[in-house]
Design a protein around this motif. Structure first.
Motif, PDB file in Angstrom:
ATOM      1  N   TYR A  30       0.810  -1.216   0.000  1.00  0.00           N
ATOM      2  CA  TYR A  30       0.000   0.000   0.000  1.00  0.00           C
ATOM      3  C   TYR A  30       0.847   1.271   0.000  1.00  0.00           C
ATOM      4  CZ  TYR A  30      -3.615  -3.396   1.010  1.00  0.00           C
ATOM      5  OH  TYR A  30      -4.453  -4.477   0.946  1.00  0.00           O
ATOM      6  N   GLY A  31       2.075   1.170  -0.481  1.00  0.00           N
ATOM      7  CA  GLY A  31       2.966   2.327  -0.512  1.00  0.00           C
ATOM      8  C   GLY A  31       2.483   3.434  -1.439  1.00  0.00           C
ATOM      9  N   ASP A  32       1.585   3.098  -2.381  1.00  0.00           N
ATOM     10  CA  ASP A  32       1.088   4.102  -3.331  1.00  0.00           C
ATOM     11  C   ASP A  32      -0.247   4.708  -2.911  1.00  0.00           C
ATOM     12  OD1 ASP A  32      -0.367   1.800  -3.628  1.00  0.00           O
ATOM     13  OD2 ASP A  32      -0.394   1.836  -5.831  1.00  0.00           O
ATOM     14  N   VAL A  33      -0.681   4.411  -1.680  1.00  0.00           N
ATOM     15  CA  VAL A  33      -1.959   4.946  -1.192  1.00  0.00           C
ATOM     16  C   VAL A  33      -1.765   6.374  -0.678  1.00  0.00           C
ATOM     17  CG1 VAL A  33      -3.610   4.676   0.709  1.00  0.00           C
ATOM     18  CG2 VAL A  33      -3.013   2.704  -0.709  1.00  0.00           C
ATOM     19  N   ASP A  34      -2.759   7.246  -0.923  1.00  0.00           N
ATOM     20  CA  ASP A  34      -2.670   8.651  -0.515  1.00  0.00           C
ATOM     21  C   ASP A  34      -3.390   8.942   0.800  1.00  0.00           C
ATOM     22  OD1 ASP A  34      -1.405   9.671  -3.013  1.00  0.00           O
ATOM     23  OD2 ASP A  34      -3.251   8.873  -3.887  1.00  0.00           O
ATOM     24  N   LEU A  35      -4.327   8.071   1.144  1.00  0.00           N
ATOM     25  CA  LEU A  35      -5.178   8.351   2.304  1.00  0.00           C
ATOM     26  C   LEU A  35      -5.738   7.033   2.827  1.00  0.00           C
ATOM     27  CD1 LEU A  35      -6.804  10.576   3.939  1.00  0.00           C
ATOM     28  CD2 LEU A  35      -8.559  10.370   2.176  1.00  0.00           C
ATOM     29  N   VAL A  36      -5.774   6.897   4.161  1.00  0.00           N
ATOM     30  CA  VAL A  36      -6.393   5.715   4.769  1.00  0.00           C
ATOM     31  C   VAL A  36      -7.653   6.155   5.506  1.00  0.00           C
ATOM     32  CG1 VAL A  36      -6.126   3.829   6.442  1.00  0.00           C
ATOM     33  CG2 VAL A  36      -4.186   4.517   5.011  1.00  0.00           C
ATOM     34  N   ILE A  37      -8.735   5.423   5.280  1.00  0.00           N
ATOM     35  CA  ILE A  37     -10.009   5.755   5.907  1.00  0.00           C
ATOM     36  C   ILE A  37     -10.497   4.555   6.712  1.00  0.00           C
ATOM     37  CG2 ILE A  37     -12.462   6.199   5.444  1.00  0.00           C
ATOM     38  CD1 ILE A  37     -11.631   7.940   3.103  1.00  0.00           C
ATOM     39  N   GLY A  38     -10.702   4.756   8.025  1.00  0.00           N
ATOM     40  CA  GLY A  38     -11.209   3.697   8.894  1.00  0.00           C
ATOM     41  C   GLY A  38     -12.695   3.898   9.143  1.00  0.00           C
ATOM     42  N   CYS A  39     -13.476   2.872   8.845  1.00  0.00           N
ATOM     43  CA  CYS A  39     -14.936   2.979   8.974  1.00  0.00           C
ATOM     44  C   CYS A  39     -15.465   2.316  10.249  1.00  0.00           C
ATOM     45  CB  CYS A  39     -15.623   2.412   7.735  1.00  0.00           C
ATOM     46  SG  CYS A  39     -15.314   3.377   6.236  1.00  0.00           S
ATOM     47  N   GLY A  40     -14.627   2.202  11.261  1.00  0.00           N
ATOM     48  CA  GLY A  40     -15.119   1.795  12.572  1.00  0.00           C
ATOM     49  C   GLY A  40     -14.898   0.349  12.958  1.00  0.00           C
ATOM     50  N   ASP A  41     -15.023   0.116  14.277  1.00  0.00           N
ATOM     51  CA  ASP A  41     -14.835  -1.202  14.876  1.00  0.00           C
ATOM     52  C   ASP A  41     -13.467  -1.802  14.565  1.00  0.00           C
ATOM     53  OD1 ASP A  41     -17.151  -1.170  16.254  1.00  0.00           O
ATOM     54  OD2 ASP A  41     -18.273  -2.491  14.922  1.00  0.00           O
ATOM     55  N   LEU A  42     -12.437  -0.980  14.678  1.00  0.00           N
ATOM     56  CA  LEU A  42     -11.055  -1.434  14.494  1.00  0.00           C
ATOM     57  C   LEU A  42     -10.269  -1.108  15.753  1.00  0.00           C
ATOM     58  CD1 LEU A  42     -10.494  -0.090  10.875  1.00  0.00           C
ATOM     59  CD2 LEU A  42     -10.601  -2.497  11.544  1.00  0.00           C
ATOM     60  N   PRO A  43      -9.332  -1.973  16.151  1.00  0.00           N
ATOM     61  CA  PRO A  43      -8.488  -1.635  17.308  1.00  0.00           C
ATOM     62  C   PRO A  43      -7.706  -0.351  17.032  1.00  0.00           C
ATOM     63  CG  PRO A  43      -8.169  -3.928  16.620  1.00  0.00           C
ATOM     64  CD  PRO A  43      -8.984  -3.270  15.559  1.00  0.00           C
ATOM     65  N   PHE A  44      -7.616   0.511  18.041  1.00  0.00           N
ATOM     66  CA  PHE A  44      -6.848   1.752  17.864  1.00  0.00           C
ATOM     67  C   PHE A  44      -5.391   1.430  17.531  1.00  0.00           C
ATOM     68  CE2 PHE A  44     -10.014   3.653  21.060  1.00  0.00           C
ATOM     69  CZ  PHE A  44     -10.898   3.973  20.049  1.00  0.00           C
ATOM     70  N   SER A  45      -4.894   0.316  18.098  1.00  0.00           N
ATOM     71  CA  SER A  45      -3.490  -0.045  17.853  1.00  0.00           C
ATOM     72  C   SER A  45      -3.263  -0.349  16.360  1.00  0.00           C
ATOM     73  CB  SER A  45      -3.106  -1.257  18.694  1.00  0.00           C
ATOM     74  OG  SER A  45      -4.015  -2.311  18.472  1.00  0.00           O
ATOM     75  N   TYR A  46      -4.270  -0.874  15.702  1.00  0.00           N
ATOM     76  CA  TYR A  46      -4.201  -1.183  14.259  1.00  0.00           C
ATOM     77  C   TYR A  46      -4.118   0.117  13.461  1.00  0.00           C
ATOM     78  CZ  TYR A  46      -6.024  -3.485   9.911  1.00  0.00           C
ATOM     79  OH  TYR A  46      -6.221  -3.989   8.646  1.00  0.00           O
ATOM     80  N   LEU A  47      -4.979   1.068  13.790  1.00  0.00           N
ATOM     81  CA  LEU A  47      -4.950   2.374  13.108  1.00  0.00           C
ATOM     82  C   LEU A  47      -3.610   3.074  13.368  1.00  0.00           C
ATOM     83  CD1 LEU A  47      -8.579   3.518  14.018  1.00  0.00           C
ATOM     84  CD2 LEU A  47      -7.780   2.927  11.721  1.00  0.00           C
ATOM     85  N   GLU A  48      -3.143   2.992  14.609  1.00  0.00           N
ATOM     86  CA  GLU A  48      -1.875   3.651  14.953  1.00  0.00           C
ATOM     87  C   GLU A  48      -0.705   3.001  14.203  1.00  0.00           C
ATOM     88  OE1 GLU A  48      -1.566   3.586  19.234  1.00  0.00           O
ATOM     89  OE2 GLU A  48      -3.238   4.987  19.486  1.00  0.00           O
ATOM     90  N   TYR A  49      -0.761   1.692  14.048  1.00  0.00           N
ATOM     91  CA  TYR A  49       0.287   0.981  13.303  1.00  0.00           C
ATOM     92  C   TYR A  49       0.336   1.488  11.864  1.00  0.00           C
ATOM     93  CZ  TYR A  49       3.044  -2.783  11.243  1.00  0.00           C
ATOM     94  OH  TYR A  49       4.015  -3.486  10.576  1.00  0.00           O
ATOM     95  N   ILE A  50      -0.833   1.595  11.238  1.00  0.00           N
ATOM     96  CA  ILE A  50      -0.900   2.057   9.850  1.00  0.00           C
ATOM     97  C   ILE A  50      -0.359   3.479   9.739  1.00  0.00           C
ATOM     98  CG2 ILE A  50      -2.468   2.590   7.930  1.00  0.00           C
ATOM     99  CD1 ILE A  50      -4.326   0.360   9.098  1.00  0.00           C
ATOM    100  N   ALA A  51      -0.759   4.327  10.695  1.00  0.00           N
ATOM    101  CA  ALA A  51      -0.304   5.727  10.672  1.00  0.00           C
ATOM    102  C   ALA A  51       1.213   5.817  10.844  1.00  0.00           C
ATOM    103  CB  ALA A  51      -1.015   6.523  11.766  1.00  0.00           C
ATOM    104  N   THR A  52       1.781   4.866  11.573  1.00  0.00           N
ATOM    105  CA  THR A  52       3.228   4.850  11.783  1.00  0.00           C
ATOM    106  C   THR A  52       3.960   4.362  10.531  1.00  0.00           C
ATOM    107  OG1 THR A  52       2.825   4.320  14.084  1.00  0.00           O
ATOM    108  CG2 THR A  52       5.061   3.981  13.300  1.00  0.00           C
ATOM    109  N   MET A  53       3.369   3.379   9.843  1.00  0.00           N
ATOM    110  CA  MET A  53       4.046   2.735   8.716  1.00  0.00           C
ATOM    111  C   MET A  53       3.901   3.508   7.407  1.00  0.00           C
ATOM    112  SD  MET A  53       5.585   0.137   9.966  1.00  0.00           S
ATOM    113  CE  MET A  53       5.973  -1.110   8.729  1.00  0.00           C
TER     114      MET A  53
END
Ligand code: ZN
Length: 211
Positions: A23-46
């Motif tokens: 997903y290195g060519d992705v411009d934006l990540v959108i979370g539509c709910g019911d996801l662990p915060f740690s998962y979202l934070e991991y994506i934001a870090t990577m």
């Protein structure tokens, strides 16, 4: 613009260093709910791009592995009842599901959701004045009534989202909450000017903003 939209289930390929290759060519990540915060934070870090999200009905206080108790994903942008311009897209968010338990957070009756839309409306009107359109993408957790929704109360969609699309004409409404178990289940539906997409558990969307 390429969007990675995610909801409801952690995907191993995303929650690993592979994410940079896949997903290195992705411009934006959108979370539509019911996801662990740690998962979202991991994506934001990577990935060096914005991660925006809303809450699902199961998003309450989460216990992190380091003992912290958190109510939001660090380094990510929570869009509950808010609208922002990011990566050239006007995005607003209205998370949560239909109310099926009294006094539970992230659950709303249809009239409560109408109230949230009314509270968001001035921000969308300001977008219209400034950018010539109310918004491009509405992020929700639940689907609209009659589109990808379920029969039982927790999975019934919001009628007020139909009204929202009628007035504010987003290009996309991205939701989760409805788990897909069969490959042939319909997960993309056009309603007026809006493409309604069930992103469960993840979906790549290529959006040509000049269209
Ligand atoms: Zn849900």
């Amino acid at each position: 613009m390429r969007i990675l939209a995610i909801s409801d289930r952690v995907q191993e390929a995303i929650y690993s260093p592979q994410i940079r290759d896949m997903y290195g060519d992705v411009d934006l990540v959108i979370g539509c709910g019911d996801l662990p915060f740690s998962y979202l934070e991991y994506i934001a870090t990577m990935l060096p791009i914005p991660v925006v999200y809303v809450f699902g009905n199961h998003d309450k206080v989460q216990h992190m592995s380091d003992g912290r108790m958190v109510t939001a994903a660090e380094g990510c942008i929570l869009l509950e009842g808010e609208s922002i311009m990011t990566q050239g897209a006007l995005i607003a968010g209205l998370g949560g599901s239909m109310r099926y338990q009294p006094n539970s957070i992230n659950q709303y009756t249809d009239s409560e959701m109408r109230g949230r839309i009314a509270a968001l409306a001035p921000k969308l009107l300001a977008n219209k004045v400034r950018y010539g359109r109310y918004l491009d993408i509405l992020i929700t957790h639940s689907p609209p009534l009659g589109i990808h929704d379920g029969e039982d109360l927790p999975h019934t969609g919001f009628k007020s989202f139909l009204t929202f699309m009628h007035y504010f004409k987003p290009r996309y409404l991205l939701h989760g909450h409805t788990h897909l178990y069969r490959r042939d289940t319909i997960s993309s539906t056009c309603y007026r000017d809006t493409e309604v997409i069930n992103v469960y558990p993840n979906r790549l969307i290529d959006w040509n903003s000049d269209e």
